[in-house]
Motif scaffolding. Structure first.
Motif, PDB file in Angstrom:
ATOM      1  N   GLU A 178       0.954  -1.123   0.139  1.00  0.00           N
ATOM      2  CA  GLU A 178      -0.030  -0.106  -0.069  1.00  0.00           C
ATOM      3  C   GLU A 178       0.765   1.171  -0.039  1.00  0.00           C
ATOM      4  O   GLU A 178       0.649   2.338  -0.701  1.00  0.00           O
ATOM      5  N   LEU A 181       2.243   1.526  -3.602  1.00  0.00           N
ATOM      6  CA  LEU A 181       0.986   2.071  -4.464  1.00  0.00           C
ATOM      7  C   LEU A 181       0.703   3.522  -4.229  1.00  0.00           C
ATOM      8  O   LEU A 181       0.383   4.324  -5.230  1.00  0.00           O
ATOM      9  N   PRO A 184       3.988   5.819  -6.524  1.00  0.00           N
ATOM     10  CA  PRO A 184       4.172   5.084  -7.793  1.00  0.00           C
ATOM     11  C   PRO A 184       5.469   5.956  -8.364  1.00  0.00           C
ATOM     12  O   PRO A 184       5.479   7.075  -8.039  1.00  0.00           O
ATOM     13  N   LYS A 186       7.172   8.003 -11.241  1.00  0.00           N
ATOM     14  CA  LYS A 186       6.647   8.747 -12.224  1.00  0.00           C
ATOM     15  C   LYS A 186       8.025   9.326 -13.043  1.00  0.00           C
ATOM     16  O   LYS A 186       9.055   9.083 -12.826  1.00  0.00           O
ATOM     17  N   PRO A 247       0.978  -1.899 -11.631  1.00  0.00           N
ATOM     18  CA  PRO A 247       0.451  -0.682 -10.710  1.00  0.00           C
ATOM     19  C   PRO A 247       1.506   0.264 -10.230  1.00  0.00           C
ATOM     20  O   PRO A 247       1.488   1.169  -9.866  1.00  0.00           O
ATOM     21  N   PRO A 250       2.865   2.578 -13.684  1.00  0.00           N
ATOM     22  CA  PRO A 250       1.987   2.621 -14.984  1.00  0.00           C
ATOM     23  C   PRO A 250       2.664   3.406 -15.932  1.00  0.00           C
ATOM     24  O   PRO A 250       2.304   2.909 -17.400  1.00  0.00           O
ATOM     25  N   ALA A 460     -10.051  -1.687 -10.016  1.00  0.00           N
ATOM     26  CA  ALA A 460      -8.690  -0.811  -9.359  1.00  0.00           C
ATOM     27  C   ALA A 460      -7.493  -0.896 -10.473  1.00  0.00           C
ATOM     28  O   ALA A 460      -6.960   0.159 -10.517  1.00  0.00           O
ATOM     29  N   PHE A 461      -7.347  -1.788 -11.043  1.00  0.00           N
ATOM     30  CA  PHE A 461      -6.317  -2.153 -12.059  1.00  0.00           C
ATOM     31  C   PHE A 461      -6.539  -1.078 -13.033  1.00  0.00           C
ATOM     32  O   PHE A 461      -5.602  -0.341 -13.449  1.00  0.00           O
ATOM     33  N   ARG A 463      -8.357   1.508 -12.935  1.00  0.00           N
ATOM     34  CA  ARG A 463      -8.178   2.908 -12.731  1.00  0.00           C
ATOM     35  C   ARG A 463      -6.966   3.409 -12.747  1.00  0.00           C
ATOM     36  O   ARG A 463      -6.504   4.501 -12.926  1.00  0.00           O
ATOM     37  N   THR A 464      -5.979   2.493 -12.093  1.00  0.00           N
ATOM     38  CA  THR A 464      -4.464   2.826 -12.095  1.00  0.00           C
ATOM     39  C   THR A 464      -3.981   3.318 -13.390  1.00  0.00           C
ATOM     40  O   THR A 464      -3.074   4.249 -13.736  1.00  0.00           O
TER      41      THR A 464
END
Lengths: 469, 426
Positions: A178, A181, A184, A186, A247, A250, A460-461, A463-464
């Motif tokens: 968590e 996640l 992440p 960038k 995730p 991404p 959820a996947f 949405r990521t």
């Protein structure tokens, strides 16, 4: 409960290694199956039974495990496959011990909520696989082992770098899922982090062209099929792509999505083509597995909700029917003394039970509606069609091809004229057949029951990746 | 306290050696080393200083590792002459001294005190090891000379013989460079490594165990004091050299001791990486897993032959003696850094430090070479499972120690946190 589910097979496996009688090992595998069945049925949704204990808190590493819809489903299929193997594979107690050890490590891998703990189990699961091949493998086992290990390690070290980079560059305080996640990676670094993960997972999936370790691994393993059944479960690449690689980075995934989709479609087609040309059961099943993994990967790489659902469902279902087919091939080997497809022939007359079971498994494999392969393939192709219609069509060819290779193999083995009769299923093998067929039917007829737990994860996947709203 | 115990035993036993029967003598040496170890544990975490002698956490942790190696060596050897045990004891004294001082002159004295006994030990079996020992001696003397020049320049640049005194300017850089070269020889960092394979191959296996474990521990303690405060950039170059050269050269080795010699060069590189990123804790943990893993490998090899061990000779070891075979297999996997063995955490900590320090270039290089090392470690570890007739006549004690260490490697791999706080505090 999660801890109990992970530790039970590890404990029984270790005891078997030091000399517990084989019968108790089968009992242990059965208990483990029942426990996981209970866990699956009682799983309320979300992350259940989460546990967390410090492993190396100074470095932000925790023994963190939890059960969500995905891990609950995989727990069940892993425990079922190992139990099926324990029922029928004629192997000594120590071999079964290694299998149970492997089961425990795989469960740990699926339940890990800490990236480094996941890595730990990912690597540790190599050991039983390696020992099984080493002690019980065929003549060329050392060479097969080398190929397998070098491929795997070449992937896992970049993955370690990616893990370290994911934490350092994302700024997460720990390796807990968590936390990661929430931070992440960038920017430009995301691509590199993703590629580090992707290399390791593509080897494990395996994706074309990183599959070279797969055929020797299966050919050299013990003919009982137990090791192969576990090897099928060990292809955790698609799972790891879904849960960790995509995730956590991404942006990196989106940069190479097209290439990955292409590779997945190629794997599906190439595997089916090679399976068609295969002359013995293990090669056939190994390449069929490659083809199926390609389809499953295509689903996850499509980045759509349906695709991810289908890919994961296919992964779970194919673990069961491919594993069962490997075990069945082991039974045939015991009766006929070879794994080649040619010499069997005409087994349906003397062994109708076996023929029926094989037909069931093969039909599940080619995705006949009503059996466990179908929902996964359908959803996958729907999702893939959204991402890229051309590649979906290409991958669909592999499904058509699978009908050809599966039915050809079935026809050559069970129909036509046979040289000599063989013994039909007996004793525990009937139990094996009943359990396998029941699973195929339940998974095929009531997919909604299994997909329920996966759906929130797939959402959820999605949405990521910037989809939905 | 440790210093006193080791010194007392060294001096007394030198005199006693002529009168006491050898088996009893061996026990006395073991007693001395064990008491030294015990005194370390009793005084753990409590620094003590007396002039240039400083028993601080670094000294305690690294002496602990060095003494472990010394005890192991003494335990493995059976010889009819007391000098062997005495030389190990003297070397252990030198190691403790080396790990316990910042003073460069005292460091040089300690360096010689540990090197001279080792030169003699390398020649232990007459005829065989002479060339190796000569090489070791000549290069060791050269290294000492480099170190001496470095110490002198250090004094010139900073006006102090204490390592870690901040300084600047080309003179200071040169001084650090020379000190680095001197110690680089001892820990076998490339490109100062070329004695290692020959000396390892030519020396008796228990002595190699000593060289590979204890000497490295002591020398890294010194390196830590010299290089840690603002590690010179030259070190990065040495690290890159070591991991690449050591791993690539080990690939083509067909002889177990030579293979381990080259791999030890690579390990020195990884340890230096921990040093470079300035983490004594990671270095200590890595060294611990390395001492256990390498020690175990050499201990098993010495049960097979005190001499050369081509990989073919290991074939079938597992079938002859499952315990020893498994121990060698596990030690190879631990050195490779495969979880759940202890070696993984050693590597993990080093790599994590490198990532934290933003040393991405070195990190990628270390990881890539680590992947290469899988090839030869597997060759070593898997050779015991092949079909063949390995000869092994292990002593019961050696087997139980091997089992114990192998178990410890596994436990440490599963519960690294249980031990790491001790390292952090100590």
């Amino acid at each position: 409960m999660v801890i109990a589910a992970i530790l039970l097979p590890i404990l029984v496996g270790t005891l078997l290694l030091v000399g517990l009688p084989r019968g108790l090992g089968v009992l242990g595998a059965g208990l483990s199956f029942l426990l996981n069945l209970y866990l699956f049925l009682a799983h309320p949704g979300g992350v259940a039974h989460a546990v967390q204990a410090p492993l190396l808190p100074q470095a932000g590493i925790y023994w963190a495990f939890g059960l969500d819809g995905l891990s609950a489903l995989f727990f069940l299929t892993v425990a079922l496959t190992v139990f099926l193997g324990a029922l029928v594979a004629r192997v000594e107690g120590r071999f079964l011990g290694l299998a149970l050890l492997m089961e425990g490590l795989l469960l740990g891998l699926f339940a890990a909520r800490d990236l480094l703990v996941f890595y730990l189990f990912f690597e540790a699961a190599l050991l039983p696989a390696l020992l099984m091949l080493l002690f019980y493998g065929g003549e060329g086992r050392v060479r097969a082992l080398y190929t397998f290990l070098l491929f795997t390690l070449a992937g896992s070290l970049p993955m370690l770098a990616a893990i370290l980079a994911a934490k350092a560059l994302g700024g997460s305080p720990s390796f807990l899922l968590e936390d990661l996640l929430a931070h992440p990676v960038k920017g430009g670094a995301a691509l590199w982090v993703f590629l580090g993960f992707a290399l390791a997972f593509a080897i494990k999936t395996p994706l074309f062209p990183l599959h070279a370790w797969l055929p020797p691994f299966h050919q050299e393993n013990h003919p009982s099929g137990l090791a192969d059944a576990l090897g099928t479960l060990y292809k955790v690449g698609v799972f790891a792509f879904f849960r960790f690689a995509i995730p956590l980075a991404p942006e990196g995934f989106q940069e190479v999505q097209g290439l990955l989709l292409l590779l997945a479609a190629l794997s599906a087609l190439y595997g089916a083509w090679l399976a068609f040309a295969a002359r013995d059961f293990k090669t056939l099943l190994a390449y069929a597995g490659l083809s199926h993994m390609g389809v499953a990967a295509l689903g996850v790489f499509s980045g759509t909700e349906e695709g991810a659902l289908g890919g994961l469902y296919l992964l779970a279902a194919s673990g069961v029917y491919t594993g069962a087919l490997f075990l069945l091939a082991g039974r045939l080997h015991e009766r006929v003394g070879t794994l080649e497809i040619g010499p069997y022939r005409g087994l349906a007359q003397s062994a109708p039970g076996m023929a029926a079971l094989a037909l069931f498994l093969f039909l599940a494999m080619v995705g006949l509606p009503g059996l466990s392969g179908f929902p996964g393939e359908l959803l996958t192709l729907l999702g893939a069609y959204k991402a890229s219609p051309w590649l979906a069509a290409l991958a669909f060819l592999s499904v058509v091809a699978s009908v050809a290779y599966a039915l050809t193999a079935f026809q050559k083995t069970f129909w036509e004229e046979g040289p000599r009769p063989v013994e039909d299923l007996r004793g525990a093998e009937w139990g094996f057949a009943a359990l396998a067929v029941a699973t195929l039917l339940v998974m095929g007829l009531f997919p909604g029951f299994f997909l329920k737990g996966l759906r929130p994860l797939a959402e959820a996947f999605f949405r990521t990746l910037g989809g939905g709203a | 306290m440790t210093l006193l115990i080791l010194a007392f035993f060294s001096v007394t036993l030198t005199l006693l050696g002529f009168f006491v029967p050898v088996p009893l003598f061996k026990r006395l040496v073991i007693l001395g080393l064990s008491l030294g170890l015990l005194s370390l544990l009793v005084g753990w975490g409590r620094p003590f200083a007396f002039g240039p002698y400083q028993a601080d956490p670094v000294s305690q942790a690294f002496t602990l590792l060095a003494l472990l190696g010394a005890l192991w060596t003494v335990g493995l050897v059976r010889t009819g002459r007391f000098e062997f045990y005495l030389l190990v004891l003297y070397a252990a004294l030198g190691m403790h001294l080396l790990a316990s001082t910042r003073h460069l002159v005292l460091m040089l004295v300690a360096l010689e005190a540990l090197s001279l006994p080792l030169y003699a030990l390398a020649t232990w079996r007459r005829g065989q090891g002479l060339e190796a020992a000569l090489k070791y001696f000549l290069l060791g003397a050269l290294a000492a000379a480099f170190f001496l020049y470095g110490a002198a320049l250090h004094y010139g640049a900073t006006g102090s013989f204490l390592a870690g005194t901040p300084g600047e300017g080309p003179l200071y850089a040169l001084a650090l460079g020379l000190l680095l070269v001197g110690l680089g020889f001892k820990v076998a960092l490339a490109p100062f490594h070329f004695w290692t394979p020959d000396v390892y191959q030519g020396s008796p296996t228990p002595v190699v165990l000593f060289m590979a474990t204890s000497v490295k521990a002591a020398a890294f303690a010194a390196l830590l004091r010299v290089a840690a405060p603002g590690a010179p950039d030259a070190l990065a170059l040495l690290i890159a050299f070591s991991v690449v050269l050591g791993n690539l050269a080990a690939l083509s080795q067909k002889e177990a001791k030579r293979l381990l010699a080259y791999s030890s060069i690579a390990h020195a590189g990884y340890m230096a990486l921990a040093l470079y990123t300035g983490n004594a804790q990671a270095l200590g943990f890595y060294l611990l897993t390395y001492v256990l893993g390498t020690g175990l490998a050499f201990a098993v090899l010495s049960e097979i032959s005190p001499d050369r061990v081509p990989l073919e000779r290991l074939r079938g070891l597992f079938h002859r003696d499952p315990l020893l075979g498994l121990a060698l297999f596990l030690s190879a996997l631990s050195l490779l850094g495969l979880p759940p063995l202890a070696g993984f955490w050693g590597k993990y900590l080093v790599f994590a430090e490198a990532a934290k320090a933003g040393q991405w270039g070195l990190l990628v290089l270390a990881l890539l070479t680590s992947a290469i090392s899988a090839y030869y470690y597997l060759a070593l570890g898997l050779s015991v499972f092949g079909r063949g007739e390995a000869e092994a006549r292990p002593k019961p004690l050696a087997r139980s120690v091997a089992l114990l260490v192998a178990l410890f490697l596994l436990l440490l791999g599963l519960f690294p946190g249980a031990l790491l706080p001790a390292l952090a505090a100590g």
